[in-house]
Every structure is written in structure tokens, then in C-alpha cells.
Design a protein around this motif. Structure first.
Motif, PDB file in Angstrom:
ATOM      1  N   SER A  93       0.831  -1.195   0.000  1.00 50.26           N
ATOM      2  CA  SER A  93       0.000   0.000   0.000  1.00 50.26           C
ATOM      3  C   SER A  93       0.865   1.245   0.000  1.00 50.26           C
ATOM      4  N   GLY A  94       0.466   2.224  -0.812  1.00 52.18           N
ATOM      5  CA  GLY A  94       1.212   3.463  -0.893  1.00 52.18           C
ATOM      6  C   GLY A  94       0.832   4.464   0.175  1.00 52.18           C
ATOM      7  N   MET A  95      -0.195   4.155   0.970  1.00 52.12           N
ATOM      8  CA  MET A  95      -0.613   5.099   2.011  1.00 52.12           C
ATOM      9  C   MET A  95      -1.528   4.406   3.011  1.00 52.12           C
ATOM     10  N   ASP A  96      -1.823   5.117   4.099  1.00 52.25           N
ATOM     11  CA  ASP A  96      -2.817   4.623   5.050  1.00 52.25           C
ATOM     12  C   ASP A  96      -4.195   4.766   4.420  1.00 52.25           C
ATOM     13  N   GLY A  97      -4.988   3.698   4.486  1.00 49.62           N
ATOM     14  CA  GLY A  97      -6.314   3.757   3.893  1.00 49.62           C
ATOM     15  C   GLY A  97      -7.039   2.433   4.007  1.00 49.62           C
ATOM     16  N   PHE A  98      -7.770   2.086   2.941  1.00 46.91           N
ATOM     17  CA  PHE A  98      -8.546   0.851   2.922  1.00 46.91           C
ATOM     18  C   PHE A  98      -8.331   0.146   1.585  1.00 46.91           C
ATOM     19  N   ALA A  99      -8.035  -1.157   1.653  1.00 51.26           N
ATOM     20  CA  ALA A  99      -7.924  -1.981   0.449  1.00 51.26           C
ATOM     21  C   ALA A  99      -9.325  -2.409   0.038  1.00 51.26           C
ATOM     22  N   ILE A 100      -9.639  -2.240  -1.252  1.00 55.91           N
ATOM     23  CA  ILE A 100     -11.004  -2.491  -1.723  1.00 55.91           C
ATOM     24  C   ILE A 100     -10.989  -3.152  -3.096  1.00 55.91           C
ATOM     25  N   PHE A 101     -12.169  -3.554  -3.562  1.00 60.11           N
ATOM     26  CA  PHE A 101     -12.402  -3.917  -4.960  1.00 60.11           C
ATOM     27  C   PHE A 101     -12.804  -2.631  -5.674  1.00 60.11           C
ATOM     28  N   SER A 102     -12.058  -2.204  -6.679  1.00 58.73           N
ATOM     29  CA  SER A 102     -12.413  -0.969  -7.379  1.00 58.73           C
ATOM     30  C   SER A 102     -13.784  -1.084  -8.030  1.00 58.73           C
ATOM     31  N   SER A 103     -14.138  -2.309  -8.423  1.00 59.40           N
ATOM     32  CA  SER A 103     -15.443  -2.500  -9.075  1.00 59.40           C
ATOM     33  C   SER A 103     -16.600  -2.158  -8.148  1.00 59.40           C
ATOM     34  N   ASP A 104     -16.376  -2.187  -6.824  1.00 64.93           N
ATOM     35  CA  ASP A 104     -17.440  -1.820  -5.887  1.00 64.93           C
ATOM     36  C   ASP A 104     -17.792  -0.342  -5.959  1.00 64.93           C
ATOM     37  N   THR A 105     -16.901   0.464  -6.562  1.00 67.77           N
ATOM     38  CA  THR A 105     -17.141   1.910  -6.607  1.00 67.77           C
ATOM     39  C   THR A 105     -17.654   2.381  -7.964  1.00 67.77           C
ATOM     40  N   THR A 106     -17.950   1.452  -8.872  1.00 63.39           N
ATOM     41  CA  THR A 106     -18.434   1.837 -10.199  1.00 63.39           C
ATOM     42  C   THR A 106     -19.702   2.678 -10.066  1.00 63.39           C
ATOM     43  N   SER A 107     -19.724   3.818 -10.745  1.00 64.40           N
ATOM     44  CA  SER A 107     -20.863   4.753 -10.750  1.00 64.40           C
ATOM     45  C   SER A 107     -21.128   5.383  -9.388  1.00 64.40           C
ATOM     46  N   CYS A 108     -20.159   5.284  -8.489  1.00 61.85           N
ATOM     47  CA  CYS A 108     -20.324   5.859  -7.151  1.00 61.85           C
ATOM     48  C   CYS A 108     -20.189   7.390  -7.223  1.00 61.85           C
TER      49      CYS A 108
END
Length: 424
Positions: free
Chosen positions: A61-76
Motif C-alpha cells: 500500500s502506498g498510504m494509510d487507507g482501505f484496500a477495496i475492490f475498485s469495481s465496488d465503486t463503479t458509478s459511485c
């Protein structure tokens, strides 16, 4: 007049480049040795080093955050936020404990391993934490593209890539890279063992009180530092008396145990200049005994059984310059340095140099940047016997033979001495 005495008066002056070319075939490569990584600092790498694994060797990870599926954010977007359940926490140095599924996220710290299933990391500041039915979720209001904030495997180096080439000097950056790859034993070139003598009955030890008509033996310590800086291993000997037989015996003994012999003093043509006599005899093969340079025109080089002997001037300035032009390159070549000579730059002469020269002069000086231009400033005192300006010089300014000197503003070649500029 003895034949040896006649020979030391019959000197054929060679240009510097020609004299350098004569010594380099005898600068034979030293053996190699393995040393620990801390001991490798300042040494010359003997063999190329390949990467034993990719770097980085895991997705991080390049920073502090949350690992996710990018597909979960489609059209978000703000009007259509996404809520993801936080099911794991991954500090740096740890590995994921939960296999992520769509709709889930893992709290992750900078540098930590990204779960294999995740393809993006969203920074902590872009999320809002919410509790739903007693479970922590994050709320997102924008799309996150695949690969965001993830450093991929092998971004810097792939397995088998060359990390460092042979002949490279190992300093902080190189040591850091080797440590990163777990390379804790390093193949380096052995330091050439170099015997150092001064000649002259006028020399005092540096711990002796001053005596009228005599001087302290400073050149030995000058050469010790220059040899060390060049990567060699110096060994200091007592000054050689003005006795040819004793000098010959001492020098020949040194050839038995050392890779190179360097002397300072005794190379002129006076009655007591024993090194001039020694190199004119049949115990060594002389390469040259005069160079078209100032200071140090009497700089001499010879060979015995394939080993180099350098007889440098006893004048401090000439001794310093002779080492930099001839001994340093030989040491560098012995250790496999691809470019062992002093680097050449071009600069504008900041102050006129009016000495008339029939030989090329290598004038001590310093370099200075002003408004983006490089200037070369000759030392006020640059006589062969002057030693005080050595400490203030970071370059040798090359002044070609001239009947008029060189005016301020003219472009000149400069040879950069080891170390940085003294002023900018």
C-alpha cells in the motif's frame, strides 16, 4: 662522469597523456575478496550483482487507507454513495488475515501487503466511517480506479535485473540497495598494498622539534591520505637516506611485499637525488623520467617484475599533482574502475594567469558557480614548493604552453579533484 649520472641528465620529456599511457598496462587488476556489507563501504565492486528477487516482492500500500475492490465503486458519487464493511486490519509487516469479498474492505497501513483480492487502496481521508448494525463500514462518494495507491511487484527491479555493475564504488546508496536485497557478503576488489617512502637526509619526523635547515616529512602523510582516498592501502616507511645502495635495498625489499612503491623526493639531477640514480640503473625498467608539466616535470615511473614504482617530486605541490595525474589512475585501474582519471570539466577562468609556460601547467585552484556559470579561480600561490594551497583546491586548472598567459574570461579545461566544490 658515470653512465648512471649521464643518464639522469639525458631526460626526454613526455606529454602527460603519453606518460599516463605508459603506466596503465602495468596497473594489473588486484584479486577479489568477500567482505561484510558494513565493511564494503568505499570499496570497489568486483562483480555485477543481480536482483535475487523482484522489488518490491509483494504488492504494498502506498498510504494509510482501505484496500477495496475498485469495481465496488463503479458509478459511485455523492448522490449514490457506497458502503463497504471493514473486515480486517493490516499493519505494516503483517499479512491479511481475511480473504476479501466484494462489498468488503481492509484497513491497511502504508507499506503493508495488499490483500490478493483487492485491486485498489483508497486513502483514509476520502472515506467516512459509519456503524451499521454494530459493524464498521466506510462510506465512499467517488469512483476509485484499479491500481490506485498500490505499488506493484517489481516496480523498481525485476528478478535477475542488474542491481550494480562491477567497478562501482560502494557508498550509502549502493549499500542501502544491497541491504534491501539481503546481500550481506559483497565481492570487492582487494586494495592495492602501496609502500610509501620519502627521501632526503633533511627530513624530520613529524613528532620531532624543528631544526634549522631541516623540514618535517609532510609528503609521506599527504600521500597516505591520497592513497587511502583513491582506494589503496598505504604503508609508511622511514625516510630513505641519501645513500644509493641503501635506497636500492629498501625499494627492492618493498617490491617483494607490496603491489606498488611510491617515493617522494630525490628525482631531480642534483648530487643527492638518489631516486634519479636508482631508476637509471639496471635494477628497474624506467618508463619515463620527465613529463611536459609544471609542477612536477621530474615525475618518474619505472617497473620491476611487473610492479610499478612512482618517484614523485619532493616539492609538496608537485608531489600532490604527480599523484593525482599518475598514481591515482593506476590505483583505479588496478581496482577495475572504468574511468580512473580525474574528470574533465570546462570553466571560465575567473582571474588572469600570466605565467609564461613552455610546459602545460596544472594550476591548483577552486571551482565556483555564479549565476549558472562555472568559474575556475587559480590559487594565489601555486609554486611547486608551496603546500598551503593544497587544502583549498578542488581542481587542477590546465593552462597550456603560452608566451602570454591566459586572460580572465577565457575557457579552460579543469580536472576535478576528489570531493565536492569548496564553494558555490
Amino acid at each position: 662522469m658515470r653512465e648512471v649520472e649521464q643518464d639522469k641528465f639525458r631526460r626526454k620529456a613526455l606529454p602527460v597523456a603519453e606518460a599516463q599511457a605508459k603506466i596503465m598496462p602495468y596497473a594489473k587488476a588486484t584479486d577479489t575478496e568477500m567482505v561484510s556489507l558494513p565493511e564494503a563501504h568505499g570499496r570497489i565492486l568486483a562483480k555485477p550483482i543481480d536482483a535475487p528477487h523482484p522489488y518490491p516482492h509483494f504488492r504494498r500500500s502506498g498510504m494509510d487507507g482501505f484496500a477495496i475492490f475498485s469495481s465496488d465503486t463503479t458509478s459511485c458519487h455523492a448522490g449514490q454513495p457506497v458502503h463497504l464493511e471493514v473486515v480486517d486490519e493490516i499493519p505494516a509487516g503483517s499479512v491479511p488475515q481475511v480473504k476479501l469479498k466484494p462489498g468488503q474492505a481492509a484497513r491497511i497501513m502504508t507499506g503493508a501487503k495488499v490483500p490478493d483480492e483487492a485491486d485498489a487502496v483508497v486513502m483514509f481521508e476520502m472515506t467516512e466511517s459509519v456503524l451499521q448494525e454494530g459493524h464498521l463500514h466506510i462510506r465512499l462518494i467517488r469512483e476509485i480506479e484499479p491500481g490506485k495507491n498500490i505499488t506493484p511487484i517489481g516496480l523498481e527491479l525485476s528478478q535477475g535485473d542488474v542491481i550494480l555493475e562491477a567497478g562501482r564504488k560502494l557508498t550509502a546508496g549502493e549499500i542501502s540497495v544491497l541491504a534491501t536485497f539481503g546481500i550481506h557478503r559483497v565481492p570487492v576488489m582487494k586494495r592495492p598494498r602501496i609502500a610509501v617512502f620519502s627521501t632526503g637526509s633533511e627530513l624530520l619526523r613529524i613528532d620531532e622539534p624543528l631544526q634549522d635547515g631541516r623540514i618535517r616529512n609532510s609528503n609521506t602523510y599527504l600521500l597516505y591520505s591520497q592513497i587511502t582516498e583513491a582506494g589503496g592501502e598505504p604503508f609508511l616507511f622511514e625516510a630513505i637516506e641519501d645513500d644509493l645502495a641503501k635506497a636500492k635495498a629498501q625499494v627492492e625489499a618493498a617490491f617483494e611485499n607490496y603491489d606498488v612503491v611510491v617515493t617522494t623526493g630525490g628525482v631531480s639531477v642534483g648530487d643527492y637525488d638518489i631516486m634519479a640514480d636508482l631508476v637509471s640503473g639496471d635494477s628497474v625498467d624506467m618508463l619515463f623520467n620527465k613529463v611536459t608539466m609544471r609542477p612536477g616535470s621530474v615525475t618518474t615511473a619505472a617497473v620491476k617484475d611487473g610492479k610499478l614504482l612512482f618517484a614523485l617530486s619532493g616539492n609538496p605541490g608537485a608531489c600532490f599533482v604527480g599523484f593525482e595525474l599518475f598514481v591515482r589512475p593506476a590505483i583505479g585501474r588496478m581496482m577495475g574502475i572504468a574511468q580512473p582519471f580525474l574528470p574533465e570539466l570546462t570553466a571560465e577562468l575567473a582571474r588572469s594567469y600570466r605565467k609564461i609556460n613552455n610546459f602545460t601547467r596544472f594550476v591548483r585552484g577552486r571551482l565556483e558557480f555564479r549565476e549558472g556559470k562555472l568559474y575556475a579561480i587559480p590559487a594565489e600561490l601555486d609554486e611547486s614548493g608551496v603546500m598551503i594551497t593544497i587544502k583549498d583546491s578542488d581542481a587542477l586548472i590546465v593552462i597550456p604552453p603560452s608566451n602570454t598567459g591566459v586572460e580572465a574570461g577565457e575557457r579552460v579545461t579543469v580536472l576535478k579533484l576528489p570531493g565536492g566544490f569548496h564553494s558555490f
